[in-house]
Design a protein around this motif. Structure first.
Motif, PDB file in Angstrom:
ATOM      1  N   GLY A  14      86.369  19.299  75.844  1.00 20.60           N
ATOM      2  CA  GLY A  14      87.076  18.039  75.670  1.00 20.60           C
ATOM      3  C   GLY A  14      88.564  18.178  75.827  1.00 20.60           C
ATOM      4  N   GLY A  18      89.512  14.993  78.982  1.00 17.00           N
ATOM      5  CA  GLY A  18      88.352  15.809  79.312  1.00 17.00           C
ATOM      6  C   GLY A  18      88.412  16.438  80.689  1.00 17.00           C
ATOM      7  N   ARG A  21      85.764  19.247  81.210  1.00 14.72           N
ATOM      8  CA  ARG A  21      84.420  18.680  81.299  1.00 14.72           C
ATOM      9  C   ARG A  21      84.181  18.040  82.668  1.00 14.72           C
ATOM     10  N   ARG A  44      78.183  18.292  73.107  1.00 20.38           N
ATOM     11  CA  ARG A  44      78.978  18.415  74.331  1.00 20.38           C
ATOM     12  C   ARG A  44      78.435  19.545  75.201  1.00 20.38           C
ATOM     13  N   SER A  81      93.197  22.886  74.841  1.00 15.89           N
ATOM     14  CA  SER A  81      93.834  21.725  74.228  1.00 15.89           C
ATOM     15  C   SER A  81      95.154  22.119  73.562  1.00 15.89           C
TER      16      SER A  81
END
Length: 304
Positions: A14, A18, A21, A44, A81
Motif C-alpha cells: 500500500g 498504492g 500494488r 492485501r 511508505s
C-alpha cells in the motif's frame, strides 16, 4: 517475447496511491513473474496472490529478510511508505544487493524535491531529507540504478481526504498554498512508468526521471479542474498555515513523522517550490500525464 526474469516489488502492500500494488498488477498483466514483498500476510497479500504474484513477508531493515526476498530476483523496485526507517531500509537494500551481485536493475522511487536539494539543504521535511540521503547511498553502491522522482501525488491527503470535507461542506479547497504553483501527479501514472522501466530496464539505467502532472498552475486553476470534474463550482481559499495545521492536520491523527512531512509540503508549496513540469511521463508511456480533472472525475464519490 516475454522475459522470464523474476521482479521483486517492495512496498507492495500500500502507501499513498498504492504504487507498488499497481506495479505488481501491471507486470502480471504483461505475463512477467513477480515477487511482492509486504510487512504482513493479510488480505492485501491475498489480493496480490490472485494476480499470480509470489508473496514474501519481511522487513526492509532486516538484511536476512532482504536477502530472502531477493533470492532468484534479477530486478527490483525499491519502494517504502513514509517512515523514519527509510534511510536504514535503503542502506540495507544497497548493501545486501551489492553483496549478492545478482541484480541487473534496481528502480528506486523518492520524490522530485530531491532534485532541488544539496548536502546543506535544511528547509525540507525529515522524510525528504531521508529520500535525498537514500539516493546518495544507492548511487555510492554502484548498483545499476534508475531513480524515479515524482512530485506530490494527487492521491496525497492534501488533494483527497483533507480537501474532501471542505469541498463537501462549502465547495471550497482550503489549503495554505498562497499563490504557489503545483503540478501533482497521479500515482497510477507513476506506477505505469515504473512498470515500463522494470519490463525493459536497459535503456533506462543511470537515468533520473522527474514525474509531474499535466501542467503546473496556481490552486485557482486546480480548483477550476475540480469544478469541471464534479460539475459544480469549487473555489480555492488560501488559509493561514498555523490555523490550518491546528484545525485540519493535527485532528487527522497522522503519525508525527508523516504529520511533519505533510506540513512541510504545504509550507514549500507556499514558497513555490512545487512549480515544475516535465514531459518524462509522456516520453516513456507515449501519452501525457493525467490531468487533475481526470483524476477527480474518477473519484467523484469521495467529494460528494
Amino acid at each position: 517475447m516475454v522475459d522470464d526474469s523474476l521482479i521483486l516489488v517492495t512496498g507492495a502492500g500500500g502507501g499513498v496511491g498504492g504504487v507498488g500494488r499497481t506495479v505488481v498488477r501491471l507486470l502480471r498483466e504483461r505475463g512477467l513473474p513477480v515477487r511482492a514483498m509486504l510487512h504482513h500476510d493479510d488480505e492485501r497479500a491475498d489480493a496480490l496472490r490472485t494476480l499470480g504474484a509470489q508473496i514474501v513477508v519481511g522487513d526492509l531493515t532486516r538484511p536476512d529478510d532482504v536477502a530472502n526476498a531477493l533470492d532468484g530476483s534479477s530486478r527490483m523496485f525499491f519502494s517504502m511508505s513514509v517512515s523514519p526507517s527509510y534511510l536504514e531500509a535503503a542502506a540495507t537494500v544497497a548493501t545486501v544487493t551489492r553483496a549478492l551481485g545478482t541484480l541487473e536493475a534496481l528502480v528506486g522511487i523518492s520524490q522530485m524535491t530531491v532534485s532541488q536539494m544539496n548536502p546543506l539543504s535544511t528547509e525540507e521535511s525529515h522524510q525528504q531529507r531521508l529520500h535525498w540521503l537514500s539516493e546518495q547511498v544507492l548511487d555510492w553502491s554502484t548498483l545499476p540504478i534508475v531513480h524515479i522522482r515524482p512530485t506530490i501525488f494527487l492521491d496525497n491527503p492534501l488533494f483527497t481526504t483533507l480537501a474532501a470535507q471542505s469541498i463537501i461542506d462549502s465547495g471550497t479547497i482550503r489549503l495554505p498554498f498562497g499563490t504557489g504553483r503545483t503540478s501533482p501527479v497521479a500515482a497510477d501514472d507513476v506506477a505505469h512508468v515504473v512498470a515500463a522501466v522494470l519490463e525493459d530496464p536497459r535503456p533506462h539505467l543511470g537515468h533520473v526521471y522527474e514525474l509531474t502532472g499535466f501542467r503546473s498552475q496556481e490552486m485557482t486553476g486546480v480548483a477550476e479542474e475540480y469544478s469541471r470534474a464534479l460539475g459544480r463550482k469549487i473555489t480555492y481559499v488560501d488559509v493561514p498555515l498555523d490555523p490550518w495545521i491546528d484545525q485540519v492536520v493535527l485532528p487527522a491523527g497522522f503519525p508525527p513523522h508523516t504529520e511533519e512531512h505533510i506540513i512541510t509540503m504545504a509550507r514549500l508549496h507556499r514558497r513555490n517550490r512545487y512549480d515544475r513540469a516535465t514531459r518524462d511521463i509522456e516520453s516513456i508511456l507515449g501519452k501525457p500525464a493525467k490531468t487533475v480533472e481526470e483524476f477527480v472525475a474518477e473519484r467523484a464519490g469521495l467529494f460528494a
